[in-house]
Design an enzyme around this catalytic site. Structure first.
Site, PDB file in Angstrom:
ATOM      1  N   ARG A 155      46.497 -42.540  61.049  1.00 19.61           N
ATOM      2  CA  ARG A 155      46.920 -43.609  60.153  1.00 19.61           C
ATOM      3  C   ARG A 155      47.219 -44.839  61.008  1.00 19.61           C
ATOM      4  NH1 ARG A 155      50.118 -39.055  58.488  1.00 19.61           N
ATOM      5  NH2 ARG A 155      49.548 -38.303  56.394  1.00 19.61           N
ATOM      6  N   HIS A 250      41.741 -47.472  57.530  1.00 20.97           N
ATOM      7  CA  HIS A 250      41.789 -46.150  56.910  1.00 20.97           C
ATOM      8  C   HIS A 250      40.394 -45.558  56.745  1.00 20.97           C
ATOM      9  CE1 HIS A 250      45.215 -43.864  55.516  1.00 20.97           C
ATOM     10  NE2 HIS A 250      44.493 -43.341  54.548  1.00 20.97           N
ATOM     11  N   ARG A 253      39.614 -43.222  59.464  1.00 23.14           N
ATOM     12  CA  ARG A 253      40.286 -41.929  59.255  1.00 23.14           C
ATOM     13  C   ARG A 253      39.479 -41.069  58.281  1.00 23.14           C
ATOM     14  NH1 ARG A 253      45.473 -39.285  59.195  1.00 23.14           N
ATOM     15  NH2 ARG A 253      46.187 -38.647  57.130  1.00 23.14           N
ATOM     16  N   HIS A 276      48.307 -33.851  56.652  1.00 22.52           N
ATOM     17  CA  HIS A 276      48.523 -33.768  55.202  1.00 22.52           C
ATOM     18  C   HIS A 276      49.501 -32.638  54.883  1.00 22.52           C
ATOM     19  CE1 HIS A 276      44.399 -35.778  54.178  1.00 22.52           C
ATOM     20  NE2 HIS A 276      45.343 -36.663  54.430  1.00 22.52           N
ATOM     21  N   TYR A 285      37.694 -34.501  50.630  1.00 23.79           N
ATOM     22  CA  TYR A 285      36.522 -34.622  51.500  1.00 23.79           C
ATOM     23  C   TYR A 285      35.417 -33.646  51.107  1.00 23.79           C
ATOM     24  CZ  TYR A 285      39.663 -37.560  54.053  1.00 23.79           C
ATOM     25  OH  TYR A 285      40.532 -38.564  54.374  1.00 23.79           O
TER      26      TYR A 285
END
Length: 318
Positions: A155, A250, A253, A276, A285
């Protein structure tokens, strides 16, 4: 005839006037008023970071503010609520004569449905890195930033707070502080390590400000970079490289996680790498890489693997 704009004597006085407007003219509840005031505070902090005055705010500035909220990991629903507070603030300023026009009128709220993130290809990331001017004083730093963002899936807040002492070059991992001040160990690839090592001589030559000596990525004045600065670095490199997608830090990422999945990594490993709390957050994803999952099913499912033919009726007729 052009009207004379009302003077903004001080921001605190302006905010007090706005709060009175929300209570007396809008009749909003205390909770809603508090939320709107907090929303405006977020915008004002952003303007201070970017050096933009309140009267110079235009639609692109608010769009960048929205992108910054996204980079912070703020949900679409919370972003929409913040925009509502900001719109009320600019409507108030227009009504009271502080500004000529309302820059928030055309600002679009994020869709509240599930939106798949934009993802860069490996080639697009490579051309962004190639676009870095290594002859400049910031060149080595910017390359290390991109390699670390993409190579570790960080992040933006984790990147700007990354400490030099928590980069373990020989062991090839870093320790980052994520949401809720929770630390996690993240592997770092050799390419990112080499980029950081190449940047260190320039970094160590900076006039580092007291209290910032432990921070890895610094600006030319020896202070840690802001999230907004990382946003501009990534956007500028994408433009220079001819990448036409709408991206932010982002995006690197997201690309990191997607490319891991494409390479065969399991969701639990990706979840740990990204920090997470819930596997449900990581499962987005799966939706990005449907084609790979279909190929896996076609290759691994026993019916497809055995190549079973449909049985024929007697006499060889179907």
């Amino acid at each position: 005839m052009e009207r004379t704009l009302r003077t903004i004597s001080s921001i605190p006085e302006l905010l007090n006037h706005f709060q009175a407007y929300l209570m007396l003219e809008r009749g909003l509840s205390e909770n809603t008023r508090s939320a709107y005031m907090a929303d405006v505070d977020k915008l004002l902090d952003f303007l201070v970071d970017t050096g933009i005055s309140l009267r110079d705010v235009e639609l692109p500035v608010l769009q960048n503010f929205l992108a910054d909220l996204f980079d912070l990991g703020i949900s679409a629903r919370s972003q929409a609520r913040i925009i509502a507070g900001v719109r009320s603030f600019f409507k108030f300023m227009r009504m009271e004569g502080y500004i000529d026009s309302d820059p928030s009128q055309l600002l679009e709220s994020p869709r509240l449905g599930r939106r798949l993130p934009e993802v860069l290809t490996v080639d697009e990331i490579d051309v962004m890195i190639e676009a870095i001017d290594m002859s400049t004083t910031e060149g080595a730093r910017n390359r290390a930033i991109i390699e670390t963002l993409y190579g570790c899936g960080l992040r933006v807040s984790e990147l700007v707070g990354l400490e030099l002492s928590k980069v373990y070059f020989d062991e090839q991992f870093i320790i980052v502080t994520g949401k809720g001040d929770k630390e996690r160990i993240v592997p770092i690839d050799q390419t990112a390590i080499d980029a950081i090592k190449a940047y260190l001589p320039d970094r160590n030559a900076l006039p580092v400000k007291p209290g910032e000596d432990h921070i890895l990525f610094l600006n030319r004045r020896g202070r840690r970079l802001t999230r907004v600065m990382i946003f501009y670095i990534v956007r500028q490199l994408a433009a220079m490289a001819g990448v036409r997608k709408t991206i932010s830090p982002h995006t690197l990422r997201h690309s990191f996680a997607t490319h891991l999945l494409e390479g065969g990594a399991n969701l639990r490993a990706i979840q740990q790498m990204l920090g997470h709390e819930s596997i449900a957050t990581t499962e987005i994803y799966i939706h990005i890489d449907r084609s790979r999952l279909r190929d896996e099913i076609m290759r691994c499912h026993p019916r497809n693997a055995r190549g079973m033919a449909l049985p024929q009726r007697e006499g060889g007729k179907e």
